[in-house]
Enzyme design. Structure first.
Site, mmCIF file in Angstrom:
data_model
loop_
_atom_site.group_PDB
_atom_site.id
_atom_site.type_symbol
_atom_site.label_atom_id
_atom_site.label_comp_id
_atom_site.label_asym_id
_atom_site.label_seq_id
_atom_site.Cartn_x
_atom_site.Cartn_y
_atom_site.Cartn_z
ATOM 1 N N ASN A 120 46.394 50.903 65.944
ATOM 2 C CA ASN A 120 46.565 49.886 66.985
ATOM 3 C C ASN A 120 45.632 48.692 66.820
ATOM 4 O OD1 ASN A 120 48.530 51.343 68.519
ATOM 5 N ND2 ASN A 120 46.864 52.759 69.052
ATOM 6 N N GLU A 688 20.587 40.520 27.754
ATOM 7 C CA GLU A 688 20.646 41.894 27.241
ATOM 8 C C GLU A 688 22.053 42.499 27.268
ATOM 9 O OE1 GLU A 688 17.691 43.996 29.494
ATOM 10 O OE2 GLU A 688 16.045 43.076 28.357
#
Ligand code: BGC
Length: 969
Positions: A120, A688
């Site tokens: 709802n 990296e």
């Protein structure tokens, strides 16, 4: 500004609106019709529970059994009643302050979603007319698996097009909190903490929410903004590990985490005294050990816990976790370098006791720490203080038995213990004294000291440590005792005075004054403080990635020191840099060994290490970061230029420089296919996420500079120190021919450039990698754990400033246009997975005029630890980021560049600031830079006349006191 949190997902019931009343009325109507008992208590048990299950609760209570079909029918009936009743829902049913919070979030550009398991939900939103507050709605119709499954929030994130990492959930039910966690999201629990044990943060009053803190760090409140301190005004067990770091005190020689004095503080405390350089070793277990793989890892050790003091009043022991306490506050006083604590304790018998503690780790006597514990209580109260120093304490990052107590003793009221390290040859002596005197004993491996008094007491504890890092083993015991004796003689107040004057001088030399938000001011001072206190100023130690505030990075030293911390030191207190460079000299032999292990010549420093041996086992993002040696050379060069300290350079600096140049020249090669240029293949740049790339631009250009500098230093020594050069040449077997090779490699260095894009390619293959939809990549987090390396290496995504950093570190070699093109190309491909990234982007953004972006990067840097931006400050401060913060203010907004041509300032101010002022030490002179909205000025406070460029114009400062200024456009 790019916040950490970019989407907020709200559960509906109990978070935005209360539908309880209507559920209650719906069930009540059904129950009344059926003649079942139903009340508020039963209704409460149905909260957050699906409809059928709620009905079962009611049936069970009434001992009613029904067939499944009938149950389903009745549940539908209730739903119809509920939907009918919902027509009555109105503003009064909203959670107080919810709409205002939604408005505040949306004003910041935050995406919002409503994620409710209720079918709802849409009806409720429509009935209230608040659908417009949400960019997306997910209801029970959309999902199969209810909470605690993460589905509902993952779908919400998808619908607002945001990575879960950047989403935060507001939830009032524990199952919803678990769902948020399972979705990898931060979560704020709505309701009392006890009801929501898994929520990191809880809130009951939305008005208390600091939206900036929420978006920056997923926290309800930030620490109070204060210009000269950091205050913990609320004790929360989950935040205590953070405060242990934030309130850590160190002097670079040893550090103590900011734990409470009392034992059993009721959370997972890590009381630790970390002594720089004292490490434990353990073997690596490689499945397949290749040549050059490190055999051992080593990590800094927790040597003892000396700040533990327990208070008893009339036989009752104080506990921060369970005693009745008010006005509790701990405060790091940045101006004085002291942590203070105060509180009022009401004992179970109703006695009010006032407690005040203070502690310091002396920047003047680097072997000494001190703690003062003061108590005031009414007449007739019996007080007892038990001070305990635990000599055997666990280390978080290195298990097993690492420390043994070899001997304990006492000399003239000073207790001393010699501790030896099980896996290395190092040893330490710790000593302590209390005043006034009390009763001393040794309980197991704990020094215990008891002091009793009535009404009031002030106990001072002086602690000292002297280790084999400080001198020969035979001396450690007498020296530890001597240090403590001398500190005891001086007394706590004198130690505090010394500390205050140390910090007063530091702030004179280095304070960054911001005329803007107090939080910005606080953050830069907090960072400067932690940065400065991390510097040991001892030639055999450096500053680790966490300083000595925590051991998350095992106490390891990275390039962080040379590239991110040295600049702040060299331009404020340059004398504090030499020992950091000497540290590298002290491990030069280990670097030589490492070069041999790597089948190379000269010296290669280990990527992450304390003692010199490589600990980086992910070699492709550790050892392969050969740029480290050029970074060390860069720090030597900077120190050399600022101080002209030839004694250091000719004795030690040159040897490092020549040995690492030798390594890099040997590592590279002339490649015909690249026009016979000198190339560095199979390296890792600062980014990296790449692996084994050829010709990383950062590495090549920095190495070129290093070769040039090595040649220059060689020539200077030929001229100014021929004997020293001769001795060095003989020592390392260096000749003219080799120096010629460095010169040639520099001249022939391959510097990548892409004509089509007009940018500097990060390396030879970066531009060929798979483009990535950056909306799907989380920001500010290391994503190496998200992908198999083979996949990550193929992706055009960058961890941290790489080429962008080069545009700053070698800024004089690149045009402004190229810098801008590089920034615009690389920044959108960067996820800032390292805290080292935003500061470099701030500097470049300032240079190319993107001031508001620059401000965002400044805040990410400056608030990294205060906001616990990466959720890991508990493991220690981010040292590189502390130095990076100085760089954002001075190189970024201050626009300072120290190019070979001379000093330049091109200041800019973000909208949030009205002004900025900072001192700079430059080649023996002291300068003060003041920037306001109208003008930028530079004053020569002390030192010889000099010229500089201010906002592009050449200027002269002819005598101390002289000031030059330029209007700011
Ligand atoms: C960064 C490195 C840094 C290290 C220690 C890593 O996440 O990528 O550049 O040296 O952390 O701070």
């Amino acid at each position: 500004m790019a916040h950490q949190i970019r989407a907020v997902l709200f559960d509906l019931d109990g978070v935005v609106v209360f539908t309880d009343k209507y559920h209650y009325l719906g069930w009540k109507k059904l129950a009344d019709e059926k003649g079942w008992a139903f009340d508020e208590e039963i209704n409460h048990r149905c909260r957050g529970v699906p409809r059928l299950a709620s009905l079962q609760v009611i049936l069970d209570h009434n001992h009613v059994e029904l067939p499944q079909e009938e149950k389903e029918r009745l549940a539908d009936v209730k739903n119809e009643y509920y939907r009918e009743l919902l027509k009555e829902i109105n503003e009064e049913d909203l959670y107080p302050g919810a709409l205002d919070l939604l408005r505040r979030l949306r004003a910041e550009g935050t995406r919002t979603a409503c994620c409710s398991s209720s079918k709802n939900a849409q009806t409720v939103l429509d009935a209230l007319g608040i659908g417009e507050y949400f960019d997306a709605v997910v209801t029970g119709h959309d999902i199969e698996n209810p909470k605690p499954a993460p589905d509902i929030f993952l779908l919400g994130a998808e619908r607002v097009n945001m990575h879960p990492y950047h989403c935060l959930v507001f939830e009032d039910a524990e199952s919803g909190v678990e769902a948020a966690r399972a979705a990898g999201m931060k979560c704020v629990g709505v309701g009392p903490r006890e009801r929501l044990p898994s929520a990191g943060e809880t809130v009951e009053d939305y008005a208390r929410i600091d939206v900036q803190a929420l978006l920056d760090a997923g926290r309800v409140r930030s620490v109070p903004a204060e210009p000269w301190s950091l205050t913990e005004d609320e004790v929360r067990p989950d935040r205590c590990p953070y405060w242990e770091t934030a309130l850590a005190l160190t002097n670079g020689v040893f550090g103590v985490r900011g734990t409470f004095e009392e034992s059993e503080p009721g959370y997972d405390a890590y009381p630790a005294t970390l002594v720089n350089g004292l490490c434990g070793y353990e073997p690596y277990h490689h499945i397949w050990k290749m040549p050059g793989f490190p055999e051992y890892r080593h990590a800094i050790l927790n040597m003892c816990d000396w700040v533990n003091i327990d208070l008893e009043v009339d036989g009752e022991r104080f506990s921060i976790a369970s005693s009745t306490v008010r006005d509790h506050c701990r405060r790091l006083d940045l101006k004085r370098g002291i942590v203070e604590r105060s509180f009022i304790w009401t004992t179970t018998a109703g006695t009010e006791v006032e407690v005040h503690t203070e502690r310091l780790v002396s920047m003047v006597r680097r072997q000494i720490g001190a703690l003062r514990y003061s108590v005031k209580a009414p007449q007739g109260t019996r007080l007892s203080l038990t001070s305990r120093t635990r000599l055997l304490v666990p280390s978080r990052v290195m298990g097993g038995e690492q420390v043994r107590v070899r001997e304990t003793g006492e000399e003239d009221g000073i207790e001393v213990a010699v501790q030896e390290l099980v896996t290395s040859d190092d040893a330490a002596a710790v000593a302590q004294a209390h005043s006034p005197e009390g009763e001393r004993s040794l309980e197991g491996s704990d020094f215990v000291f008891r002091y009793t008094a009535e009404t009031g007491a002030t106990l001072d504890k002086i602690f000292g440590v002297w280790s084999t890092m400080d001198g020969p083993e035979d001396d450690i015991k007498p020296r530890a005792v001597e240090e403590v004796a001398s500190a005891r003689k001086a007394g706590y107040e004198e130690l505090r005075r010394e500390q205050e004057s140390f910090w007063a001088r530091f702030w004179r030399d280095a304070d960054l004054e911001i005329d803007g938000p107090v939080q910005d001011q606080q953050a830069v001072r907090f960072n400067l403080f932690h940065l400065r206190q991390g510097n040991p100023e001892r030639g055999n130690r450096s500053i680790s990635a966490n300083g000595l505030s925590g051991d998350q990075y095992s106490g390891h030293v990275f390039w962080d020191t040379e590239m991110y911390m040295v600049p702040a030191f060299v331009y404020t207190q340059p004398e504090s840099v030499r020992p950091l460079l000497e540290y590298r000299y002290s491990i030069l032999d280990k670097a030589r060994e490492r070069a041999r292990e790597m089948e190379g010549k000269g010296a290669l420093f280990s990527w992450n290490s304390v003692k010199g041996e490589e600990c980086g086992h992910v070699f492709e993002a550790a050892t392969a970061q050969y740029h480290l040696v050029a970074d060390i050379a860069c720090a030597i060069g900077l120190y050399d230029r600022m101080t002209g300290d030839d004694a250091f350079l000719f004795e030690k600096g040159a040897e490092i420089l020549f040995e690492v140049s030798r390594f890099m020249e040997d590592r590279g090669c002339y490649v015909d296919h690249k026009g016979g240029r000198f190339c560095l293949n199979v390296v890792c740049g600062p980014d990296e996420y790449g692996c084994g790339v050829n010709n990383n631009a950062y590495t090549n250009v920095m190495t070129r500079w290093m070769f040039e500098y090595a040649c220059e230093v060689y020539a200077r020594m030929e001229r100014d120190a021929p004997q020293a050069l001769e001795a060095l040449r003989a020592r390392i077997g260096l000749d003219e021919e080799e120096v010629g090779r460095w010169r040639r490699a520099a001249e022939r260095m391959y510097v990548p450039y892409d004509d089509e894009l007009g940018i500097t390619p990060q390396d030879d293959c970066f531009l060929e990698l798979d483009p990535v939809d950056m909306d799907l990549v989380p920001k500010n987090t290391d994503i190496r754990s998200h992908h198999h390396p083979l996949n990550l290496w193929r992706m055009q995504v960058i961890k941290q400033a790489d080429t962008v950093m080069l545009m700053f570190t070698q800024g004089h070699r690149f045009s402004r246009e190229l810098k801008e093109r590089n920034y615009r190309f690389y920044e959108p491909r960067t996820n800032h997975g390292s805290s080292l990234s935003p500061c470099m982007h701030n500097i470049l953004a300032c240079e190319i005029g993107d001031i508001e972006d620059a401000y965002g990067f400044f805040r990410q840097t400056a608030l990294m630890d205060i906001h616990d931006f990466k959720n890991n400050t508990a493991g220690g401060v981010h040292s590189a980021c502390l130095g990076g913060c100085w760089m954002t203010v001075v190189h970024g907004f201050g626009g300072m560049r120290d190019y070979p041509g001379g000093l330049e300032f091109n200041p800019v101010l973000p909208d949030a600031w009205e002004g900025l002022a900072f001192p700079v030490t430059w080649k023996g002179r002291r300068l003060k830079i003041n920037v306001s909205r109208n003008e930028a000025g530079v004053t020569l406070l002390e030192g010889e006349p000099m010229s500089l460029k201010l906002c592009g114009e050449d200027m002269e400062l002819t005598a101390a006191g002289d000031r030059v200024a330029k209007p700011l456009g």
